[in-house]
Design a protein around this motif. Structure first.
Motif, PDB file in Angstrom:
ATOM      1  N   LEU A 155       0.856  -1.179   0.000  1.00  0.00           N
ATOM      2  CA  LEU A 155       0.000   0.000   0.000  1.00  0.00           C
ATOM      3  C   LEU A 155       0.891   1.227   0.000  1.00  0.00           C
ATOM      4  N   LEU A 156       0.612   2.156  -0.931  1.00  0.00           N
ATOM      5  CA  LEU A 156       1.472   3.314  -1.162  1.00  0.00           C
ATOM      6  C   LEU A 156       0.638   4.587  -1.135  1.00  0.00           C
ATOM      7  N   VAL A 157       1.169   5.627  -0.506  1.00  0.00           N
ATOM      8  CA  VAL A 157       0.567   6.960  -0.593  1.00  0.00           C
ATOM      9  C   VAL A 157       1.325   7.748  -1.645  1.00  0.00           C
ATOM     10  N   THR A 158       0.621   8.224  -2.665  1.00  0.00           N
ATOM     11  CA  THR A 158       1.255   9.020  -3.713  1.00  0.00           C
ATOM     12  C   THR A 158       0.266  10.065  -4.207  1.00  0.00           C
ATOM     13  N   ALA A 159       0.729  11.309  -4.274  1.00  0.00           N
ATOM     14  CA  ALA A 159      -0.092  12.427  -4.748  1.00  0.00           C
ATOM     15  C   ALA A 159      -1.422  12.509  -3.999  1.00  0.00           C
ATOM     16  N   GLY A 160      -1.383  12.239  -2.686  1.00  0.00           N
ATOM     17  CA  GLY A 160      -2.569  12.344  -1.858  1.00  0.00           C
ATOM     18  C   GLY A 160      -3.586  11.249  -2.040  1.00  0.00           C
ATOM     19  N   THR A 161      -3.236  10.200  -2.778  1.00  0.00           N
ATOM     20  CA  THR A 161      -4.138   9.071  -2.984  1.00  0.00           C
ATOM     21  C   THR A 161      -3.485   7.791  -2.471  1.00  0.00           C
ATOM     22  N   LEU A 162      -4.285   6.729  -2.412  1.00  0.00           N
ATOM     23  CA  LEU A 162      -3.823   5.424  -1.951  1.00  0.00           C
ATOM     24  C   LEU A 162      -3.744   4.479  -3.136  1.00  0.00           C
ATOM     25  N   LEU A 163      -2.655   3.707  -3.186  1.00  0.00           N
ATOM     26  CA  LEU A 163      -2.452   2.749  -4.272  1.00  0.00           C
ATOM     27  C   LEU A 163      -2.174   1.388  -3.671  1.00  0.00           C
ATOM     28  N   ALA A 164      -3.098   0.445  -3.881  1.00  0.00           N
ATOM     29  CA  ALA A 164      -2.917  -0.940  -3.440  1.00  0.00           C
ATOM     30  C   ALA A 164      -2.361  -1.743  -4.601  1.00  0.00           C
ATOM     31  N   LEU A 165      -1.182  -2.352  -4.411  1.00  0.00           N
ATOM     32  CA  LEU A 165      -0.496  -3.053  -5.491  1.00  0.00           C
ATOM     33  C   LEU A 165      -0.552  -4.556  -5.304  1.00  0.00           C
ATOM     34  N   GLY A 166      -0.878  -5.262  -6.378  1.00  0.00           N
ATOM     35  CA  GLY A 166      -0.782  -6.709  -6.376  1.00  0.00           C
ATOM     36  C   GLY A 166       0.664  -7.164  -6.302  1.00  0.00           C
ATOM     37  N   SER A 167       0.869  -8.352  -5.758  1.00  0.00           N
ATOM     38  CA  SER A 167       2.234  -8.840  -5.520  1.00  0.00           C
ATOM     39  C   SER A 167       2.972  -9.229  -6.789  1.00  0.00           C
ATOM     40  N   GLY A 168       2.239  -9.611  -7.847  1.00  0.00           N
ATOM     41  CA  GLY A 168       2.886 -10.072  -9.066  1.00  0.00           C
ATOM     42  C   GLY A 168       3.313 -11.518  -9.032  1.00  0.00           C
ATOM     43  N   SER A 169       2.971 -12.256  -7.964  1.00  0.00           N
ATOM     44  CA  SER A 169       3.442 -13.635  -7.828  1.00  0.00           C
ATOM     45  C   SER A 169       2.686 -14.620  -8.704  1.00  0.00           C
ATOM     46  N   SER A 170       1.652 -14.141  -9.397  1.00  0.00           N
ATOM     47  CA  SER A 170       0.966 -14.942 -10.423  1.00  0.00           C
ATOM     48  C   SER A 170       0.370 -13.970 -11.430  1.00  0.00           C
ATOM     49  N   ALA A 171      -0.113 -14.503 -12.538  1.00  0.00           N
ATOM     50  CA  ALA A 171      -0.658 -13.645 -13.597  1.00  0.00           C
ATOM     51  C   ALA A 171      -1.871 -12.857 -13.131  1.00  0.00           C
ATOM     52  N   ALA A 172      -2.633 -13.397 -12.182  1.00  0.00           N
ATOM     53  CA  ALA A 172      -3.834 -12.724 -11.692  1.00  0.00           C
ATOM     54  C   ALA A 172      -3.524 -11.626 -10.685  1.00  0.00           C
TER      55      ALA A 172
END
Length: 275
Positions: free
Chosen positions: A69-86
């Motif tokens: 979870l990342l805070v950038t430009a006053g918004t929240l960004l939840a990132l998938g792990s990338g450990s599978s295609a989904a």
């Protein structure tokens, strides 16, 4: 220094944790929502990351696996792990839960696949002119690393809705050693009081990023610019798998752990960080 239990959050597999606007935001790797609370873990509110009815726990083979979870430009960004295609998408949302947008991570993650054997992004933080991702080395090759991205290009890509290789600056290997005979692997990042990079790492007995294992404990520590651990400021937490960390201005950290049990609630801890 010891962890002080503040609350049990109404989610199970807690992963990323950030502080924004006087509130804590946590994401779980088995859900499609953010949980917002006050700094003590009370007064919860939910921010959906997808459409349709709420699903408390998503089956492992179907989940987007939001681990960072990342805070950038006053918004929240939840990132998938990338450990599978989904698991190669992100969701960007305002702190109020408005203006939700899906971000395609596949081009960036495909470039990382060429450099990292078993991709598993579990942490993220903005640091100066960079965005730094934490690669968790809980695969067979134990490849812990800091993925350094150009912040300006990263934010440009966010506006376009797709993260690309153009943002990639370098990948810095991180050597963490072991705890209780179990290899440690990065689980989250945040910035400390002087802009230093703080991290959590878990000792989980597994060699596959998609499988859970027995947990010996976790550590909280600091890294220098080249990914080296400051051994003089390493806090050990026995018996818990810490997966999220954030810094508060009053000199405290907040941390969340994943109990690896869908029926259990994720604990929220407080830790006074050494100056």
């Amino acid at each position: 220094m010891k962890l002080e239990l503040l609350a049990h959050l109404d989610l199970s597999a807690a992963s990323g944790l950030v502080h924004l606007g006087g509130r804590l935001f946590a994401v779980a790797d088995d859900g499609l929502e953010l949980l917002a609370t006050d700094l003590a873990g009370a007064n919860p509110a939910r921010l959906p990351l997808g459409e349709g009815p709420r699903i408390a726990t998503i089956p492992k083979d179907q989940k987007p696996d939001f681990e960072a979870l990342l805070v950038t430009a006053g918004t929240l960004l939840a990132l998938g792990s990338g450990s599978s295609a989904a698991r190669r998408l992100a969701i960007r949302v305002s702190p109020e839960g408005h203006a939700r947008r899906t971000i395609d991570l596949r081009p960036l993650y495909a470039a990382l696949d060429l450099r990292i054997h078993e991709l598993n992004i579990e942490g993220a933080v903005v640091s100066g002119d960079e965005v730094i991702l934490a690669q968790r080395g809980n695969g067979a090759r134990r490849e812990n690393a800091l993925v350094r991205l150009d912040r300006a290009r990263f934010e440009q890509d966010l506006e376009a809705g797709v993260l690309t290789e153009a943002a990639l600056r370098e990948i810095v290997p991180v050597s963490l050693g072991a705890l209780g005979g179990v290899a440690l692997s990065l689980t989250d990042l945040c910035l400390g009081p002087g802009g230093e990079l703080l991290f959590t790492a878990a000792a989980e007995d597994t060699d596959n990023p998609n499988d859970d294992g027995l947990v010996a404990g976790s550590v909280i520590g600091a890294l220098d610019a080249r990914g080296r651990v400051d051994d003089d400021r390493l806090v050990v937490a026995q018996g818990v798998k810490l997966e999220g960390v954030c810094w508060l201005e009053q000199g405290e950290l907040r941390l969340v752990a994943d109990p690896d049990d869908p029926s259990a609630r994720a604990p929220l801890f407080r830790l006074r960080w050494p100056s």
